[in-house]
Design an enzyme around this catalytic site. Structure first.
Site, PDB file in Angstrom:
ATOM      1  N   LYS A   1      55.266  -4.073  48.024  1.00 50.63           N
ATOM      2  CA  LYS A   1      55.624  -3.173  46.929  1.00 50.63           C
ATOM      3  C   LYS A   1      56.347  -4.014  45.896  1.00 50.63           C
ATOM      4  O   LYS A   1      57.011  -5.002  46.234  1.00 50.63           O
ATOM      5  CB  LYS A   1      56.572  -2.069  47.433  1.00 50.63           C
ATOM      6  CG  LYS A   1      56.540  -0.813  46.606  1.00 50.63           C
ATOM      7  CD  LYS A   1      55.346   0.048  46.970  1.00 50.63           C
ATOM      8  CE  LYS A   1      55.403   1.404  46.352  1.00 50.63           C
ATOM      9  NZ  LYS A   1      54.391   2.310  46.893  1.00 50.63           N
TER      10      LYS A   1
ATOM     11  N   GLY B   1      56.109  21.435  45.870  1.00 47.79           N
ATOM     12  CA  GLY B   1      55.552  20.503  44.887  1.00 47.79           C
ATOM     13  C   GLY B   1      54.077  20.772  44.699  1.00 47.79           C
ATOM     14  O   GLY B   1      53.286  20.621  45.638  1.00 47.79           O
TER      15      GLY B   1
ATOM     16  N   GLY C   1      51.867  19.423  42.318  1.00 46.35           N
ATOM     17  CA  GLY C   1      51.291  18.477  41.371  1.00 46.35           C
ATOM     18  C   GLY C   1      49.893  18.076  41.798  1.00 46.35           C
ATOM     19  O   GLY C   1      49.127  18.884  42.333  1.00 46.35           O
ATOM     20  N   HIS C   2      49.561  16.806  41.577  1.00 51.78           N
ATOM     21  CA  HIS C   2      48.200  16.334  41.865  1.00 51.78           C
ATOM     22  C   HIS C   2      47.793  16.607  43.308  1.00 51.78           C
ATOM     23  O   HIS C   2      46.679  17.053  43.567  1.00 51.78           O
ATOM     24  CB  HIS C   2      48.108  14.825  41.586  1.00 51.78           C
ATOM     25  CG  HIS C   2      48.210  14.506  40.135  1.00 51.78           C
ATOM     26  ND1 HIS C   2      49.407  14.186  39.533  1.00 51.78           N
ATOM     27  CD2 HIS C   2      47.279  14.489  39.162  1.00 51.78           C
ATOM     28  CE1 HIS C   2      49.185  13.976  38.245  1.00 51.78           C
ATOM     29  NE2 HIS C   2      47.916  14.159  37.985  1.00 51.78           N
ATOM     30  N   VAL C   3      48.681  16.329  44.242  1.00 52.83           N
ATOM     31  CA  VAL C   3      48.323  16.510  45.654  1.00 52.83           C
ATOM     32  C   VAL C   3      48.598  17.941  46.117  1.00 52.83           C
ATOM     33  O   VAL C   3      47.734  18.590  46.720  1.00 52.83           O
ATOM     34  CB  VAL C   3      49.099  15.514  46.551  1.00 52.83           C
ATOM     35  CG1 VAL C   3      48.736  15.729  48.017  1.00 52.83           C
ATOM     36  CG2 VAL C   3      48.817  14.084  46.147  1.00 52.83           C
TER      37      VAL C   3
HETATM   38  P1  NAI Z   1      52.972  14.782  41.066  1.00 56.21           P
HETATM   39  O1  NAI Z   1      54.015  14.155  40.214  1.00 56.21           O
HETATM   40  O2  NAI Z   1      51.625  15.049  40.506  1.00 56.21           O
HETATM   41  O3  NAI Z   1      53.510  16.190  41.630  1.00 56.21           O
HETATM   42  C1  NAI Z   1      54.801  16.386  42.095  1.00 56.21           C
HETATM   43  C2  NAI Z   1      55.135  17.853  41.883  1.00 56.21           C
HETATM   44  O4  NAI Z   1      56.374  18.140  42.515  1.00 56.21           O
HETATM   45  C3  NAI Z   1      55.273  18.240  40.406  1.00 56.21           C
HETATM   46  O5  NAI Z   1      54.548  19.427  40.159  1.00 56.21           O
HETATM   47  C4  NAI Z   1      56.788  18.435  40.240  1.00 56.21           C
HETATM   48  O6  NAI Z   1      57.097  19.381  39.235  1.00 56.21           O
HETATM   49  C5  NAI Z   1      57.149  18.909  41.621  1.00 56.21           C
HETATM   50  N1  NAI Z   1      58.545  18.720  41.995  1.00 56.21           N
HETATM   51  C6  NAI Z   1      59.379  17.684  41.698  1.00 56.21           C
HETATM   52  N2  NAI Z   1      60.573  17.872  42.261  1.00 56.21           N
HETATM   53  C7  NAI Z   1      60.504  19.031  42.953  1.00 56.21           C
HETATM   54  C8  NAI Z   1      61.413  19.743  43.755  1.00 56.21           C
HETATM   55  N3  NAI Z   1      62.646  19.304  43.971  1.00 56.21           N
HETATM   56  N4  NAI Z   1      61.007  20.913  44.296  1.00 56.21           N
HETATM   57  C9  NAI Z   1      59.758  21.389  44.083  1.00 56.21           C
HETATM   58  N5  NAI Z   1      58.855  20.740  43.332  1.00 56.21           N
HETATM   59  C10 NAI Z   1      59.221  19.581  42.776  1.00 56.21           C
HETATM   60  O7  NAI Z   1      52.900  13.872  42.374  1.00 56.21           O
HETATM   61  P2  NAI Z   1      51.700  13.784  43.407  1.00 56.21           P
HETATM   62  O8  NAI Z   1      50.776  12.720  43.010  1.00 56.21           O
HETATM   63  O9  NAI Z   1      51.188  15.153  43.682  1.00 56.21           O
HETATM   64  O10 NAI Z   1      52.466  13.245  44.702  1.00 56.21           O
HETATM   65  C11 NAI Z   1      53.308  14.109  45.462  1.00 56.21           C
HETATM   66  C12 NAI Z   1      54.019  13.298  46.525  1.00 56.21           C
HETATM   67  O11 NAI Z   1      53.061  12.664  47.367  1.00 56.21           O
HETATM   68  C13 NAI Z   1      54.907  12.162  45.980  1.00 56.21           C
HETATM   69  O12 NAI Z   1      56.031  12.039  46.822  1.00 56.21           O
HETATM   70  C14 NAI Z   1      54.028  10.938  46.108  1.00 56.21           C
HETATM   71  O13 NAI Z   1      54.802   9.765  46.253  1.00 56.21           O
HETATM   72  C15 NAI Z   1      53.278  11.249  47.394  1.00 56.21           C
HETATM   73  N6  NAI Z   1      51.981  10.581  47.493  1.00 56.21           N
HETATM   74  C16 NAI Z   1      51.033  10.807  46.534  1.00 56.21           C
HETATM   75  C17 NAI Z   1      49.804  10.186  46.628  1.00 56.21           C
HETATM   76  C18 NAI Z   1      48.713  10.448  45.630  1.00 56.21           C
HETATM   77  O14 NAI Z   1      47.545  10.133  45.906  1.00 56.21           O
HETATM   78  N7  NAI Z   1      49.019  11.026  44.472  1.00 56.21           N
HETATM   79  C19 NAI Z   1      49.500   9.246  47.739  1.00 56.21           C
HETATM   80  C20 NAI Z   1      50.551   9.153  48.735  1.00 56.21           C
HETATM   81  C21 NAI Z   1      51.756   9.787  48.583  1.00 56.21           C
END
Ligand code: NAI
Length: 349
Positions: A76, A170, A172-174
């Protein structure tokens, strides 16, 4: 190699005042292949904090890549931001030069604060980069879905998710994709996001319930799926938890590895984050190795089998799933090490 206090095989401190670059490259372990892991760009309170984060995240990547049976070690890097970036391209080029000097040992990808375009600039300096030009989130979500389904199968001895209550933190994307997969499979959803409008619109689409972001970890449910920020399960939140299973996408779900023991004692089945969320790195490898879509899907769905194995062995051996998953990943690294003496040292560590 360990999860929270890593040994770190190689630590590169990068300083180029002309480009305004201060960065850290942490190569935790390269036994299985180049140390794959993203480039994070953000502000840190100190250089020590940046080094600590790079090392900790690199160690987690070692486990993730080994557990997913991928030919990569764990690494990393972090680029320290303090104030406005004057010339982003010069900064990234300079960073790329440091990566090039690692001579293929570190394989950088996208992480918080960097984009595919940034990685292309890093690559222009002659460094190989692992660019996921397509969004990995659908694959991450599919892998988490497979993990969650197998966890329910293992814990409740049932083959379906019909009526199973899943709290998704959460969206978001996932998280949003996971919620849709779960809704299609008949699960009942409780959703939370700090973006209230996002939670409300997804809830309307899926017929789900919404709770506030502070309430989601205490919701009565079968499964809690953390898909937001790191370290959501700490000494306080774990006391409030009313889920029987925890399986989600968020990296670093446990604030402290002792929480894994607390969860095990309370009979909560915890699917280690690095097992459940490996769909994204599997996707990176599939692109590099030119796998067919079918092969990629099969490899991502295998996260489910791995989950079942980890949970079954944890129950049979009286260990936490985290311990089982870590020791399985470490055993793979030990077996792969070309030097027998080093193999013995690592096995004893
Ligand atoms: P993202 O940024 O698209 O979505 C995160 C979501 O969580 C957002 O909608 C945000 O508003 C919400 N959020 C933030 N703080 C919050 C809280 N305290 N309570 C409730 N909701 C909250 O991120 P993504 O890509 O969906 O990733 C989510 C998690 O999965 C992250 O921790 C990331 O590191 C992990 N991850 C993601 C991967 C990927 O392919 N995108 C791969 C492996 C891990």
């Amino acid at each position: 190699m360990s999860t929270f206090f890593p040994g770190t095989e190689q630590l590169v401190l990068c300083h180029d005042p002309r480009a305004g670059l201060r960065a850290v490259i942490a190569i935790d372990d390269s036994t299985l292949g180049p140390a794959l892991g993203g480039v994070r760009m953000r502000a840190y309170p100190s250089e020590e904090a940046a080094v600590t984060e790079a090392r900790r995240l690199a160690a987690a990547m070692t486990l993730k890549n080994a557990a997913a049976d991928l030919p990569y070690g764990g690494g990393k890097s972090v680029i320290l931001v303090d104030g406005p970036i004057v010339d982003r391209e010069a900064l990234l080029r300079s960073f790329g030069d440091f990566v090039r000097r690692c001579d293929g040992t570190y394989l950088p990808g996208v992480d918080m604060g960097t984009s595919v375009e940034d990685l292309a600039i890093v690559g222009e300096a002659g460094a190989e980069v692992a660019c996921d030009e397509e969004d990995p989130a659908p694959w991450t979500a599919l892998g988490v879905f497979a993990a969650l389904r197998e966890a329910v199968r293992t814990v409740d001895a049932r083959d379906d998710l019909d009526g199973v209550v899943v709290a998704v933190q959460g969206l978001g994307h996932v998280g949003a994709r996971l919620a849709r997969l779960l809704a299609d499979a008949g699960a009942r959803l409780v959703l939370a996001d700090v973006d209230a409008a996002r939670a409300a619109s997804l809830a309307e689409e899926l017929g789900a319930t919404v709770v506030g972001p502070d309430a989601i970890t205490g919701v009565e449910c079968d499964v809690l799926a953390p898909c937001a920020t790191a370290r959501v399960l700490d000494a306080t939140t774990v006391g409030r938890l009313r889920a029987r299973i925890v399986a989600g996408a968020a990296n670093d779900v446990l604030a402290d590895r002792r929480i894994a023991g607390v969860l095990a004692e309370r009979g909560v089945a915890y699917v280690p984050d690095f097992v459940a969320n490996a769909g994204g790195v599997i996707h990176i490898h599939a692109l590099r190795a030119r796998w067919s879509p079918d092969r990629l899907e099969e490899a991502v769905l295998a996260i489910g089998e791995r989950t079942a194995d980890v949970l079954a062995r944890a129950a049979a051996e009286g260990r936490s799933p985290l311990e089982v998953a870590e020791s399985t990943a470490r055993a793979r690294i030990v077996r792969a090490h070309p030097d027998p003496a080093a193999r013995l040292r690592r096995a004893a560590a």
